[in-house]
Design a protein around this motif. Structure first.
Motif, PDB file in Angstrom:
ATOM      1  N   GLY A  30      11.833   7.445  10.872  1.00 57.35           N
ATOM      2  CA  GLY A  30      12.775   7.118   9.792  1.00 57.35           C
ATOM      3  C   GLY A  30      13.601   5.892  10.122  1.00 57.35           C
ATOM      4  O   GLY A  30      13.705   4.958   9.322  1.00 57.35           O
ATOM      5  N   VAL A  31      14.163   5.873  11.337  1.00 55.97           N
ATOM      6  CA  VAL A  31      15.049   4.771  11.734  1.00 55.97           C
ATOM      7  C   VAL A  31      14.279   3.449  11.777  1.00 55.97           C
ATOM      8  O   VAL A  31      14.764   2.418  11.309  1.00 55.97           O
ATOM      9  N   SER A  32      13.040   3.479  12.298  1.00 54.45           N
ATOM     10  CA  SER A  32      12.308   2.217  12.414  1.00 54.45           C
ATOM     11  C   SER A  32      11.936   1.675  11.029  1.00 54.45           C
ATOM     12  O   SER A  32      11.946   0.466  10.812  1.00 54.45           O
ATOM     13  N   LYS A  33      11.661   2.568  10.089  1.00 53.98           N
ATOM     14  CA  LYS A  33      11.404   2.107   8.719  1.00 53.98           C
ATOM     15  C   LYS A  33      12.675   1.513   8.132  1.00 53.98           C
ATOM     16  O   LYS A  33      12.655   0.493   7.449  1.00 53.98           O
ATOM     17  N   PHE A  34      13.790   2.174   8.423  1.00 53.59           N
ATOM     18  CA  PHE A  34      15.084   1.691   7.927  1.00 53.59           C
ATOM     19  C   PHE A  34      15.389   0.304   8.494  1.00 53.59           C
ATOM     20  O   PHE A  34      15.913  -0.566   7.797  1.00 53.59           O
ATOM     21  N   LEU A  35      15.009   0.092   9.751  1.00 55.65           N
ATOM     22  CA  LEU A  35      15.330  -1.190  10.401  1.00 55.65           C
ATOM     23  C   LEU A  35      14.346  -2.298  10.038  1.00 55.65           C
ATOM     24  O   LEU A  35      14.614  -3.466  10.286  1.00 55.65           O
ATOM     25  N   THR A  36      13.164  -1.936   9.479  1.00 56.49           N
ATOM     26  CA  THR A  36      12.173  -2.959   9.122  1.00 56.49           C
ATOM     27  C   THR A  36      12.529  -3.553   7.757  1.00 56.49           C
ATOM     28  O   THR A  36      12.574  -2.819   6.775  1.00 56.49           O
ATOM     29  N   PRO A  37      12.773  -4.864   7.699  1.00 54.54           N
ATOM     30  CA  PRO A  37      13.110  -5.441   6.394  1.00 54.54           C
ATOM     31  C   PRO A  37      11.938  -5.279   5.424  1.00 54.54           C
ATOM     32  O   PRO A  37      10.779  -5.442   5.818  1.00 54.54           O
ATOM     33  N   ASN A  38      12.235  -4.979   4.192  1.00 57.73           N
ATOM     34  CA  ASN A  38      11.236  -4.825   3.125  1.00 57.73           C
ATOM     35  C   ASN A  38      10.171  -3.780   3.414  1.00 57.73           C
ATOM     36  O   ASN A  38       9.056  -3.872   2.928  1.00 57.73           O
ATOM     37  N   TRP A  39      10.493  -2.781   4.242  1.00 61.67           N
ATOM     38  CA  TRP A  39       9.473  -1.756   4.490  1.00 61.67           C
ATOM     39  C   TRP A  39       9.137  -1.046   3.195  1.00 61.67           C
ATOM     40  O   TRP A  39      10.012  -0.766   2.374  1.00 61.67           O
ATOM     41  N   THR A  40       7.856  -0.794   2.991  1.00 61.78           N
ATOM     42  CA  THR A  40       7.451  -0.006   1.833  1.00 61.78           C
ATOM     43  C   THR A  40       6.243   0.850   2.190  1.00 61.78           C
ATOM     44  O   THR A  40       5.455   0.486   3.065  1.00 61.78           O
ATOM     45  N   SER A  41       6.124   1.974   1.515  1.00 59.51           N
ATOM     46  CA  SER A  41       4.984   2.854   1.770  1.00 59.51           C
ATOM     47  C   SER A  41       3.768   2.414   0.975  1.00 59.51           C
ATOM     48  O   SER A  41       2.739   3.065   0.990  1.00 59.51           O
ATOM     49  N   MET A  42       3.867   1.254   0.264  1.00 62.48           N
ATOM     50  CA  MET A  42       2.799   0.810  -0.621  1.00 62.48           C
ATOM     51  C   MET A  42       1.449   0.707   0.093  1.00 62.48           C
ATOM     52  O   MET A  42       0.440   1.177  -0.406  1.00 62.48           O
ATOM     53  N   GLY A  43       1.439   0.061   1.268  1.00 62.72           N
ATOM     54  CA  GLY A  43       0.188  -0.122   2.006  1.00 62.72           C
ATOM     55  C   GLY A  43      -0.464   1.207   2.320  1.00 62.72           C
ATOM     56  O   GLY A  43      -1.670   1.380   2.164  1.00 62.72           O
ATOM     57  N   PHE A  44       0.357   2.163   2.764  1.00 59.35           N
ATOM     58  CA  PHE A  44      -0.140   3.492   3.106  1.00 59.35           C
ATOM     59  C   PHE A  44      -0.720   4.187   1.873  1.00 59.35           C
ATOM     60  O   PHE A  44      -1.803   4.769   1.912  1.00 59.35           O
ATOM     61  N   LEU A  45       0.007   4.087   0.758  1.00 64.44           N
ATOM     62  CA  LEU A  45      -0.433   4.747  -0.473  1.00 64.44           C
ATOM     63  C   LEU A  45      -1.691   4.095  -1.041  1.00 64.44           C
ATOM     64  O   LEU A  45      -2.564   4.758  -1.583  1.00 64.44           O
TER      65      LEU A  45
END
Lengths: 164, 531
Positions: A30-45
């Motif tokens: 959770g924290v690493s996603k929060f710290l990554t700018p513009n993180w999105t689950s789009m690629g995974f989905l």
């Protein structure tokens, strides 16, 4: 939640250790996603191949839904991680963590015939680490430790006092 | 003694109390055991982010790339102000559909496809270009009608200029003679490009032309001279450079991060009938529509040798040298443009090409396997192009420098060279390593992330159709068209202007000539002739 400590000290230690380790992992995800700018689950989905692929496409095609899914992902993981480490509302954290992991699993399961464009570390056939972690969380929900080792001690005593 | 007994009892009570307190304290400690674990977690996060940031900052600082992530600000789109520009499209096939999407129009059938790709919302949010689509010209009735329908339907980007009446023209010259057309976009087969561009420039219409600009040396020179003397704004259809990663690649090259570059490898890797220009059949294997009644065959043939009507030639024109130059005209042009925009290499001194028809043994003339070496002694540089239409293994586009190499596709990966002179110290210190990229930039933020461990692996090898600006996926064709319209309204020079088109056209003709004549072809910069 179980009131009396019926575990041996070693059983208790291992169960709490497992709780800490999974909690640490989910909290960091959770924290690493929060710290990554513009993180999105789009690629995974986008990679979704199995029964949830239609659902995944629906999420991606809807900017506001995607944003909400991203938000829930980040803060859900952080809340579950904190719950497991602190031993606070642990059963709720363990069960929701297990369900969340099962959703991740079902979106991209390592089934025969499903190929992903992204390399995966490790070798999986049907069973992946995500699935194992989900089941481990169910086990933690069934073998509670937090009313002895965790902040749920206070939750339990508060409930008991109110019930009296 | 009695007192002593009382004392003893009290002592016991106290002991019990202390014991109870100890148990309570222990229980309390056990309850809070998660807190130090959380403390350790926070400390480790702090250590990791500090370490990562320091390493990143040092690399960025040593490379002088402090502003590379601000590159997006340079070409960020803004609303296009100014007079309405009335646009006519000549040739309404697949490519024109991409053009009208860029202009702010869409076919109803494409709405679903855009939604599935998750870019419909971003398309709707495209800035209004303040244009009207007022003319469609195509030799095939079906295509022309499709164009008219798209121009008339109500599917438009948010805030777009209302539709004006649209007219069909049977011949491009009729469109060029119409004073109600300000600018044209050419998306016909390649053998019409030069002729239409020249006529349009003479008629004072601005031109956006798909590649290739022309097929012979004489045609290229004619196009160049006419466009130069007419003062129209010309843009060649190479939208690839509008991508953010290209602008970042330019900064990397301009800053000399790669050291001296002496070799660039470019490739084409396709493996499908469609990729080999066999396109006359539909999904079900049936012939696509079109016959002599609905297609103006004489006009389609134009100035090329007369042949009877052929549905094969109509849909698969890329297979014949009369209409195109195959992989050179269709695919190498993109590679050349990418390299030329970054390094301004211009026309090569010599070209050697070799290849053959090894897989798609139909009635084609163009090779399906072609390898070309372009020499630039004035830049100490060799440009390689290798095309293969029977294997799709991705070979990338690689800039090879003495200090580092850069793979440039939809993303950028710069990896230091183990034997680099410039980074010798940093390699020794362990700051840089050849085992992982020292710079990794991605045009789409659609990073793969799964809890199962695929974390931080990037999507690559996606078509370069969109670029991400401020979190929105923006169509690069739209940006390229916008640049053209901005130059029409406000002056300025387009990125794929007539100078670049001339260099590209000559380079391509040299490659084709070398393949056909089986010899090394040279460019004489003094007489400005191919020898």
């Amino acid at each position: 939640m179980k009131e009396k400590n019926s575990y041996t000290p070693l059983q208790m230690t291992i169960l709490v250790l497992l709780r800490f380790l999974i909690g640490w992992h989910l909290l960091y995800e959770g924290v690493s996603k929060f710290l990554t700018p513009n993180w999105t689950s789009m690629g995974f989905l986008k990679e979704s191949k199995w029964i949830l692929s239609g659902f995944s496409i629906w999420i991606i095609s809807n900017k506001s839904v995607l944003n909400m899914v991203d938000f829930l992902n980040i803060w859900g993981l952080i809340a579950i991680g904190l719950g497991l480490i602190l031993g606070l509302f642990t059963r709720l954290a363990a069960i929701s963590g297990a369900l969340l992991l099962l959703v991740y699993y079902v979106i991209n399961p390592p089934l025969i015939g499903l190929e992903y464009s992204v390399p995966i570390e490790g070798n999986y056939l049907i069973v992946s680490k995500t699935l194992i972690e989900a089941v481990a969380l169910f086990a933690l929900a069934l073998f509670p430790t937090s009313s002895i080792v965790g902040l749920d001690v206070f939750v339990t005593s508060f409930k008991n006092r109110r019930n009296k | 003694m009695r007192k002593g007994k009382k004392q003893l009892l009290q002592d016991e009570d106290n002991r019990e109390l202390t014991q109870k307190n100890t148990i309570k304290r222990r229980a309390l400690l056990r309850a809070m055991i998660g807190i130090p674990v959380l403390g350790a977690f926070a400390f480790e996060i702090f250590k990791k982010t500090t370490f990562d940031k320091q390493k990143r900052d040092r690399i960025i600082q040593e490379l002088g790339l402090e502003n590379i992530n601000n590159t997006k600000g340079i070409k960020s789109p803004s609303a296009t102000k100014g007079d309405l520009i009335r646009i006519g499209i000549i040739g309404f096939g697949n490519r024109a559909v991409a053009h009208v999407n860029g202009l702010g129009f869409m076919e109803p059938a494409d709405v679903e496809a855009f939604k599935e790709r998750g870019i419909f919302g971003d398309w709707l949010a495209q800035d209004n270009l303040n244009i009207a689509l007022t003319g469609i010209c195509d030799v095939f009735d079906l295509h022309a009608e499709k164009g008219l329908e798209i121009a008339r339907n109500g599917i438009r980007t948010t805030g777009a200029t209302p539709n004006l009446p649209v007219k069909r023209y049977r011949h491009y010259q009729e469109m060029l003679d119409d004073k109600d057309i300000d600018a044209i976009m050419i998306a016909t087969p390649d053998h019409h490009h030069a002729e239409i561009t020249i006529a349009a420039a003479k008629a004072g219409k601005h031109v956006y032309c798909e590649k290739s600009v022309a097929l012979s040396e004489a045609e290229i020179c004619d196009v160049y001279d006419t466009v130069k003397s007419s003062g129209i704004v010309f843009q060649l259809g190479h939208q690839i450079t509008q991508s953010i990663v290209f602008q970042q690649a330019k900064e990397i090259i301009d800053k000399g991060i790669l050291g001296k570059i002496t070799l660039i490898e470019t490739t084409t890797n396709r493996n499908s009938a469609d990729g080999a220009w066999i396109r006359h059949l539909d999904k079900n294997g049936k012939l696509k529509p079109g016959d002599e009644k609905t297609i103006d065959w004489d006009q389609w043939i134009g100035t090329t040798p007369k042949v009877p009507f052929s549905i094969d030639r109509y849909y698969n024109w890329q297979k014949w040298f009369a209409y195109d130059s195959g992989v050179i005209g269709q695919l190498f042009t993109h590679e050349y443009d990418a390299v030329n925009q970054l390094l301004r290499i211009g026309i090569p001194k010599s070209v050697v090409a070799s290849g053959g028809i090894y897989f798609w043994k139909d009635n084609r003339e163009i090779p399906d396997s072609l390898h070309v070496v372009f020499e630039y002694p004035n830049h100490d540089l060799t440009l390689l192009y290798s095309a293969n239409l029977e294997c799709s293994k991705n070979r990338g586009r690689v800039f090879m420098g003495h200090d580092a190499s850069m793979v440039l596709g939809n993303s950028i990966e710069v990896t230091v060279d183990e034997e680099s002179t410039r980074y010798k110290k940093q390699i020794k210190e362990g700051l840089l390593s050849a085992s992982e990229p020292m710079i990794s930039l991605n045009s789409n933020s659609g990073k793969v992330d799964a809890i199962s461990g695929a974390t931080s692996k990037y999507y690559t090898a996606r078509g370069l159709t969109t670029t991400t600006i401020d979190g929105h996926q923006v169509d690069t064709t739209y940006l390229h068209i916008k640049e053209w319209l901005d130059c029409i309204r406000n002056g300025g020079v387009t990125s794929a202007n007539i100078e670049r088109a001339f260099e590209e056209g000559i380079t391509c003709v040299m490659a084709t000539k070398s393949y056909l004549e089986k010899r090394r072809v040279e460019w004489d910069p003094i007489s400005k002739k191919i020898i």
